[in-house]
Write a protein that holds these residues in place. Structure first.
Motif, mmCIF file in Angstrom:
data_model
loop_
_atom_site.group_PDB
_atom_site.id
_atom_site.type_symbol
_atom_site.label_atom_id
_atom_site.label_comp_id
_atom_site.label_asym_id
_atom_site.label_seq_id
_atom_site.Cartn_x
_atom_site.Cartn_y
_atom_site.Cartn_z
ATOM 1 N N MET A 1 1.001 -1.077 0.215
ATOM 2 C CA MET A 1 0.020 -0.082 -0.201
ATOM 3 C C MET A 1 0.901 1.302 -0.222
ATOM 4 O O MET A 1 1.855 1.365 0.727
ATOM 5 C CB MET A 1 -0.882 -0.007 1.331
ATOM 6 N N LEU B 1 -4.646 0.546 7.505
ATOM 7 C CA LEU B 1 -4.110 -0.927 7.497
ATOM 8 C C LEU B 1 -4.241 -1.552 9.073
ATOM 9 O O LEU B 1 -3.141 -1.119 9.671
ATOM 10 C CB LEU B 1 -2.996 -0.977 6.925
ATOM 11 N N ASP C 1 -10.426 -4.361 3.061
ATOM 12 C CA ASP C 1 -9.973 -5.374 2.139
ATOM 13 C C ASP C 1 -8.617 -5.664 2.649
ATOM 14 O O ASP C 1 -7.933 -6.482 2.075
ATOM 15 C CB ASP C 1 -9.803 -4.923 0.595
ATOM 16 N N HIS C 2 -7.938 -4.763 3.265
ATOM 17 C CA HIS C 2 -6.310 -5.129 3.700
ATOM 18 C C HIS C 2 -6.147 -5.188 5.259
ATOM 19 O O HIS C 2 -6.890 -4.367 6.099
ATOM 20 C CB HIS C 2 -5.502 -3.948 3.200
ATOM 21 N N LEU D 1 -3.085 -11.856 3.606
ATOM 22 C CA LEU D 1 -2.816 -10.840 4.473
ATOM 23 C C LEU D 1 -1.183 -10.244 4.611
ATOM 24 O O LEU D 1 -0.364 -11.252 4.192
ATOM 25 C CB LEU D 1 -3.070 -11.251 5.838
ATOM 26 N N MET D 2 -1.031 -9.122 4.859
ATOM 27 C CA MET D 2 0.482 -8.760 5.015
ATOM 28 C C MET D 2 0.962 -9.412 6.141
ATOM 29 O O MET D 2 0.434 -9.435 7.570
ATOM 30 C CB MET D 2 0.401 -7.315 5.053
ATOM 31 N N LEU E 1 3.348 -7.854 0.458
ATOM 32 C CA LEU E 1 2.907 -8.304 1.411
ATOM 33 C C LEU E 1 3.754 -8.520 2.857
ATOM 34 O O LEU E 1 3.359 -9.247 3.830
ATOM 35 C CB LEU E 1 2.292 -9.894 1.228
#
Length: 409
Positions: free
Chosen positions: A1, A61, A184-185, A230-231, A277
């Protein structure tokens, strides 16, 4: 992002836990009877609630607050790390933190025990005073079961990763929270190999072999998280914090060589994982102490950028490191990389004014480009400050990011 059209916000991970969840975790840690189904439901609902609250606060986030990382007391500086003890095979229990067995080091320097930190010894009277407002040296529960502390594990055989069920539970809870919040994140935290290796070792022959073994087993957790979309945030305070755990102080050159082993091991663990990610979190430890023996970021910033992550979260707001934004004026940030500097601190109960938050964001934006900066926190807020203070700090972060957006876009 990236902050393409406005300054985005995130944080370092830990958020305040509900008291009933803390109590259930305490019962689990102390091996008391507890209702497993109740725990699973409490954890799931608490995660959904904390993700939604982050979104409502303006955090772009969010994560699960690290609720899946067991914290059995209101104040706990080590849950980010000690959770991994429950997810690794090959460990036994070691209760004497002052004499932890370790592998021979290939370097000319070797870590001291936790109580032998230079900052702790330099301010020994303050650290030992329970009324001083700073961290007290850790005690083992085996030494004094009425005092908070930990019993340190020791590696007695080949390390294995046994936390598949736990990480899948955390992923499912996080995704349920994201769905409920309409976002979404999100990210989950996972300990890095350098920090994972700061336990006792009676199996691996060398320090480097031990670190690389930690990298291989923790890679399984990184893959579980990122394969779910996912990150993963690699929590690796040892990257900077290890410096204080050498007594006497090493040369910067020796420390860099020691640290580079951990950088290479982490990069090996991250191989093949999309950089977008991945995020690396660096700090100087979350305890509320003087920190006069912290290494300066200018001495390790190039090593930081050699870590194959898409973004870098680091302490930048507390009184010991607030000035270090100037370092980034002379650093060429690689293309595609993002900085997540802490613009509110876990080390003070004072709530940062949004104008100050905006000023801090602007310093970094002017140095590396506005699109390459996400406003963050110095370290986790859960278990470090009162819940009311923690959430007020995230509100100040969000408000400051909006002011910064008005100035920069």
């Amino acid at each position: 992002m990236k902050s393409s059209d406005r300054i985005l916000t995130s944080h370092a991970g830990s958020l305040p836990r509900p008291e009933d969840l803390i109590e259930l975790n305490r019962r689990r840690l102390d091996e008391e009877d507890y209702d497993q189904e109740q725990y699973a439901e409490e954890l799931r609902q608490a995660t959904i609630d904390v993700v939604r609250r982050q979104a409502e606060t303006g955090i772009d986030l969010p994560n699960d607050g690290e609720y899946g990382h067991t914290m059995g007391a209101k104040v706990d500086y080590g849950a980010w790390w000690s959770y991994s003890f429950q997810r690794l095979g090959g460990l036994g229990l070691w209760t004497d933190m002052g004499h932890v067995p370790s592998a021979p080091a290939e370097s000319t320097i070797q870590l001291s025990s936790f109580p032998e930190r230079r900052d702790w010894n330099l301010f020994a009277e303050a650290y030992a005073d329970p009324d001083s407002g700073i961290a007290v040296k850790a005690k083992s529960r085996a030494d004094d079961p009425d005092q908070p502390g930990m019993s340190l594990p020791v590696v007695e055989g080949p390390l294995t990763y046994t936390g598949q069920a736990e990480v899948q539970r955390d992923i499912a809870n996080m995704k349920a929270g994201m769905e409920a919040a309409g976002i979404d994140h999100g990210f989950l935290c996972s300990v890095g190999p350098g920090s994972a290796s700061r336990i006792g070792n009676k199996h691996y022959k060398t320090d480097e072999e031990f670190v690389w073994a930690c990298a291989e087993v923790m890679r399984e957790e990184y893959l579980e998280i990122t394969n779910a979309g996912l990150m993963v945030q690699i929590d690796e305070p040892s990257f900077a914090e290890n410096w204080d755990q050498f007594d006497p102080a090493p040369s910067v050159e020796d420390y860099r060589r020691f640290t580079m082993v951990r950088v290479e091991a982490l990069n090996h663990a991250l191989r093949g994982i999309p950089e977008e990610l991945t995020r690396f979190h660096c700090c100087w430890g979350s305890w509320h102490g003087p920190h006069v023996t912290d290494i300066e970021i200018k001495d390790i910033v190039d090593l930081l950028l050699q870590i194959n992550c898409g973004s870098y979260s680091f302490e930048a707001a507390n009184a010991r490191h607030d000035h270090e934004w100037r370092v980034w004026e002379d650093v060429d940030l690689p293309d595609g990389k993002v900085l997540v500097p802490g613009v509110v601190s876990h080390a003070t109960n004072v709530i940062e004014h949004p104008e100050l938050v905006a000023d801090r964001i602007a310093r970094y934006a002017n140095a590396v480009g506005r699109e390459n900066v996400i406003g963050g926190t110095d370290c986790g807020l859960g278990g470090r400050v009162h819940p009311m203070v923690a959430w007020a700090k995230l509100e100040a972060l969000s408000a400051g990011a909006k002011l910064a957006t008005q100035r920069l876009f």
